[in-house]
Structure formats: structure tokens, C-alpha cells
Scaffold this motif. Structure first.
Motif, PDB file in Angstrom:
ATOM      1  N   ALA A  45       0.885  -1.193   0.040  1.00 36.06           N
ATOM      2  CA  ALA A  45       0.081  -0.053   0.023  1.00 36.06           C
ATOM      3  C   ALA A  45       0.969   1.302   0.170  1.00 36.06           C
ATOM      4  N   ARG A  46       1.699   1.085   0.952  1.00 41.99           N
ATOM      5  CA  ARG A  46       2.866   2.310   0.846  1.00 41.99           C
ATOM      6  C   ARG A  46       3.335   2.637  -0.544  1.00 41.99           C
ATOM      7  N   GLU A  47       3.585   1.584  -1.285  1.00 44.34           N
ATOM      8  CA  GLU A  47       4.453   1.700  -2.726  1.00 44.34           C
ATOM      9  C   GLU A  47       3.338   2.269  -3.525  1.00 44.34           C
ATOM     10  N   ALA A  48       2.193   1.656  -3.595  1.00 40.87           N
ATOM     11  CA  ALA A  48       0.978   2.220  -4.276  1.00 40.87           C
ATOM     12  C   ALA A  48       0.494   3.450  -4.156  1.00 40.87           C
ATOM     13  N   ILE A  49       0.741   4.122  -3.013  1.00 34.40           N
ATOM     14  CA  ILE A  49       0.351   5.443  -2.915  1.00 34.40           C
ATOM     15  C   ILE A  49       1.616   6.534  -3.242  1.00 34.40           C
ATOM     16  N   GLY A  50       2.764   5.735  -3.246  1.00 39.02           N
ATOM     17  CA  GLY A  50       3.972   6.753  -3.570  1.00 39.02           C
ATOM     18  C   GLY A  50       4.657   7.402  -2.398  1.00 39.02           C
ATOM     19  N   LEU A  51       4.559   6.615  -1.222  1.00 34.65           N
ATOM     20  CA  LEU A  51       5.080   7.389   0.048  1.00 34.65           C
ATOM     21  C   LEU A  51       6.582   6.800   0.257  1.00 34.65           C
ATOM     22  N   GLU A  52       7.519   7.659   0.249  1.00 31.21           N
ATOM     23  CA  GLU A  52       8.925   7.523   0.220  1.00 31.21           C
ATOM     24  C   GLU A  52       9.173   6.713   1.712  1.00 31.21           C
ATOM     25  N   TRP A  53      10.007   5.699   1.689  1.00 35.36           N
ATOM     26  CA  TRP A  53      10.509   4.740   2.869  1.00 35.36           C
ATOM     27  C   TRP A  53      11.744   4.265   2.750  1.00 35.36           C
ATOM     28  N   THR A  54      12.734   4.617   3.412  1.00 32.30           N
ATOM     29  CA  THR A  54      14.159   4.430   3.256  1.00 32.30           C
ATOM     30  C   THR A  54      14.540   3.070   3.980  1.00 32.30           C
ATOM     31  N   VAL A  55      15.597   2.683   3.512  1.00 32.91           N
ATOM     32  CA  VAL A  55      16.101   1.372   4.449  1.00 32.91           C
ATOM     33  C   VAL A  55      16.407   1.672   5.961  1.00 32.91           C
ATOM     34  N   ARG A  56      17.176   2.731   5.982  1.00 37.08           N
ATOM     35  CA  ARG A  56      17.420   3.398   7.375  1.00 37.08           C
ATOM     36  C   ARG A  56      16.007   3.472   8.009  1.00 37.08           C
ATOM     37  N   GLN A  57      15.052   3.963   7.545  1.00 32.87           N
ATOM     38  CA  GLN A  57      13.654   3.976   8.283  1.00 32.87           C
ATOM     39  C   GLN A  57      13.137   2.479   8.571  1.00 32.87           C
ATOM     40  N   ARG A 107      13.289  -1.816  14.827  1.00 35.59           N
ATOM     41  CA  ARG A 107      14.015  -1.489  16.215  1.00 35.59           C
ATOM     42  C   ARG A 107      12.691  -1.283  17.274  1.00 35.59           C
ATOM     43  N   PHE A 108      11.857  -0.293  16.610  1.00 33.35           N
ATOM     44  CA  PHE A 108      10.645   0.073  17.537  1.00 33.35           C
ATOM     45  C   PHE A 108       9.794  -0.892  17.581  1.00 33.35           C
ATOM     46  N   GLY A 109       9.619  -1.907  16.745  1.00 31.79           N
ATOM     47  CA  GLY A 109       8.877  -3.206  16.784  1.00 31.79           C
ATOM     48  C   GLY A 109       9.151  -3.894  17.964  1.00 31.79           C
ATOM     49  N   ARG A 110      10.556  -4.176  18.028  1.00 34.92           N
ATOM     50  CA  ARG A 110      10.976  -5.170  19.075  1.00 34.92           C
ATOM     51  C   ARG A 110      10.852  -4.536  20.385  1.00 34.92           C
ATOM     52  N   ILE A 111      11.009  -3.149  20.530  1.00 36.51           N
ATOM     53  CA  ILE A 111      10.878  -2.575  21.959  1.00 36.51           C
ATOM     54  C   ILE A 111       9.079  -2.938  22.252  1.00 36.51           C
ATOM     55  N   VAL A 112       8.529  -2.362  21.376  1.00 38.60           N
ATOM     56  CA  VAL A 112       6.836  -2.681  21.443  1.00 38.60           C
ATOM     57  C   VAL A 112       6.466  -4.233  22.045  1.00 38.60           C
ATOM     58  N   ARG A 113       6.974  -5.038  21.294  1.00 47.31           N
ATOM     59  CA  ARG A 113       6.716  -6.405  21.328  1.00 47.31           C
ATOM     60  C   ARG A 113       6.951  -7.057  22.772  1.00 47.31           C
TER      61      ARG A 113
END
Length: 280
Positions: free
Chosen positions: A219-231, A237-243
């Protein structure tokens, strides 16, 4: 499964991504752009939306009335989208898409922030439960794919042919918009308003990060929203903390009030597993 998922803090974190997927549909985006108060009353709008979604799952008989109320509310929402095409909020395909985004949203949030991805059986059960919620909202079975196997071609078709970076999507991921402070008369709220200008930039960056990051990548790609490898690394990392952190929270912090009251009334244990719940 929804009793475990829908009222938990992780579902709240995933809401902005689901909302962005919804308003990426030109008809939905135009309806929100033309008729919503999300710009003038963002806090009130957010609170009412969360309360409504909680009723769908935990409200019992009140859920049915909430579904009827939403249809009455949307009955007169219509206009013309950015491409000059007429839209109507209760058009079956449009209304179904708004609801449909919840399933891939829950699924991807579980991949990022859950202990493990859903099993195939859990995905089937979650989708069946989401269809039941759709019926509460007045969505006809003819307007939603009835199996997971039918859902994915439908979903990919909408991504391919319909959604785009609408005006509202761009606002939801912008870090340069005005956001009023939360309303309230408590002393701490007055203090918050004093420092609010300094808090807005990091809050908007966090909203952008969660909105784009917790959106399914297709969905992110279809909308055209930029997302980098660093992000992406930061998201993992955020997901690991939350879980790790969320399961350790007491129920009063882990679940929203409506969900907490309903779960207590029905003696649902916060420690019970998704798999054991799916067998009940």
C-alpha cells in the motif's frame, strides 16, 4: 481475536496507517477533505473515531446502533473528487474499502509489533471476524470478498487501479502543518499549551513515521510514500521494543477503557494467547 487486538495500545499505534490507506481512495479522501472536522478539531475527531471503533467490537447491542448511526451520518456526504468524478460516502464499493483496510492493517501491525506473525488459521479467523464487524456497519456480504483467498486479489486491484496520494494523505504524513493543542482546563493542560510549539515538530515526525511505517509495504508503494532502508531498520527496532514492553503492561495501560471494561465483564484474561482464544 478482535477482543484481544482491537482495544490494545498496539492497535491504536496502527490506526494512522489504516486511516491513510482509507483516504488514499479518491472518493474517501474527497469526502474527508470536504466534510470532516479533522483540521479544526483533530483531537475531538480522533477521540470520537477511536470510541466508535471500540463499540464495533466490544459494544454488544450498542454496536448495532453505532453502525446505524454511522450510516445516518454518512447518508448525505457526497460531492466531486479531485478528478471531477461524483462520489457518495455510502457507495457500496467505497464504504467497503474503508472497512477492508482494517484487515491488512491488523495483519501488518502484527508482523511488526507482535510476538509472531499470524498463522494461516488465525488470518482466516481474523478475516471472518472482520466480516462480522462489517455486517454490524451495514456492509452487505456482496460488497466484501468472503474469504481470505478472494480478499487479496480484490485488495491488490484497489491498490493498482484506485488509490493515490490524495490531499488528505499528504496532510497526514506532513511535518509542516498546524496542529492545535489538546483541549482541556486542567493545570497540566495549561502547562502543555505553553510548550506546545516545541512539541509539535517531533510529534509530527513521529506521526509520519508510524503512518508510513505501519502501512503494509504494498500500500505504501502504491500510494507513492517514500520509505528508506534506514527508516525500515528504525521501524524494526521500534517493533522489537513494543513487542517486549506491551505484554508487560498492566491491563489498565495495555487496553483502552472500553475494551478493558468489556474484557473484565466477560472474564477475558490479558495473558491468554491468541491461539487459545481462537479455539473458544
Amino acid at each position: 481475536m478482535l477482543w484481544h487486538l482491537a482495544g490494545e495500545v498496539r492497535a491504536v499505534l496502527a490506526l494512522p496507517a489504516a486511516l491513510a490507506m482509507q483516504v488514499a481512495h479518491p472518493a474517501v479522501g474527497a469526502g474527508v477533505d470536504d466534510h470532516s472536522v479533522f483540521r479544526t478539531d483533530p483531537w475531538g475527531r480522533a477521540i470520537r473515531s477511536v470510541a466508535s471503533t471500540q463499540l464495533w467490537v466490544y459494544g454488544g447491542e450498542a454496536a448495532l446502533e453505532e453502525g446505524r448511526r454511522l450510516r445516518r451520518l454518512h447518508r448525505h456526504i457526497n460531492g466531486t473528487d479531485a478528478h471531477g468524478r461524483p462520489y457518495r460516502a455510502l457507495d457500496p464499493a467505497t464504504y467497503a474499502w474503508v472497512h477492508a483496510t482494517g484487515f491488512p492493517g491488523y495483519r501488518y501491525a502484527q508482523c511488526v509489533m507482535g510476538t509472531r506473525p499470524f498463522t494461516e488459521a488465525e488470518e482466516r479467523q481474523l478475516y471472518a471476524e472482520w466480516l462480522c464487524v462489517g455486517r454490524v456497519l451495514g456492509i452487505d456480504d456482496r460488497d466484501m470478498p468472503q474469504t481470505v483467498e478472494e480478499f487479496w486479489p480484490y485488495y491488490r486491484g484497489v491498490l493498482r487501479d484506485e488509490i493515490e496520494a490524495t490531499v488528505v494523505v499528504r496532510e497526514l504524513v506532513s511535518t509542516d502543518v498546524d496542529v492545535p493543542p489538546p483541549p482541556g482546563r486542567a493545570a497540566w493542560m495549561r502547562m502543555l499549551r505553553l510548550v506546545w510549539p516545541a512539541l509539535v515538530p517531533p510529534l509530527l515526525r513521529a506521526r509520519r513515521f508510524l503512518t508510513i511505517g505501519l502501512m503494509p509495504p504494498d500500500a505504501r508503494e502504491a500510494i507513492g510514500l517514500e520509505w528508506t532502508v534506514r527508516q525500515e531498520r528504525a521501524l524494526r527496532r521500534f517493533g522489537r521494543i513494543v513487542r517486549v514492553v506491551v505484554p508487560l503492561l498492566p491491563e489498565r495501560l495495555r487496553y483502552l477503557p472500553y475494551a478493558r471494561r468489556a474484557r473484565r465483564a466477560h472474564h477475558v484474561s490479558p495473558g491468554s494467547s491468541l491461539r487459545s482464544r481462537s479455539r473458544r
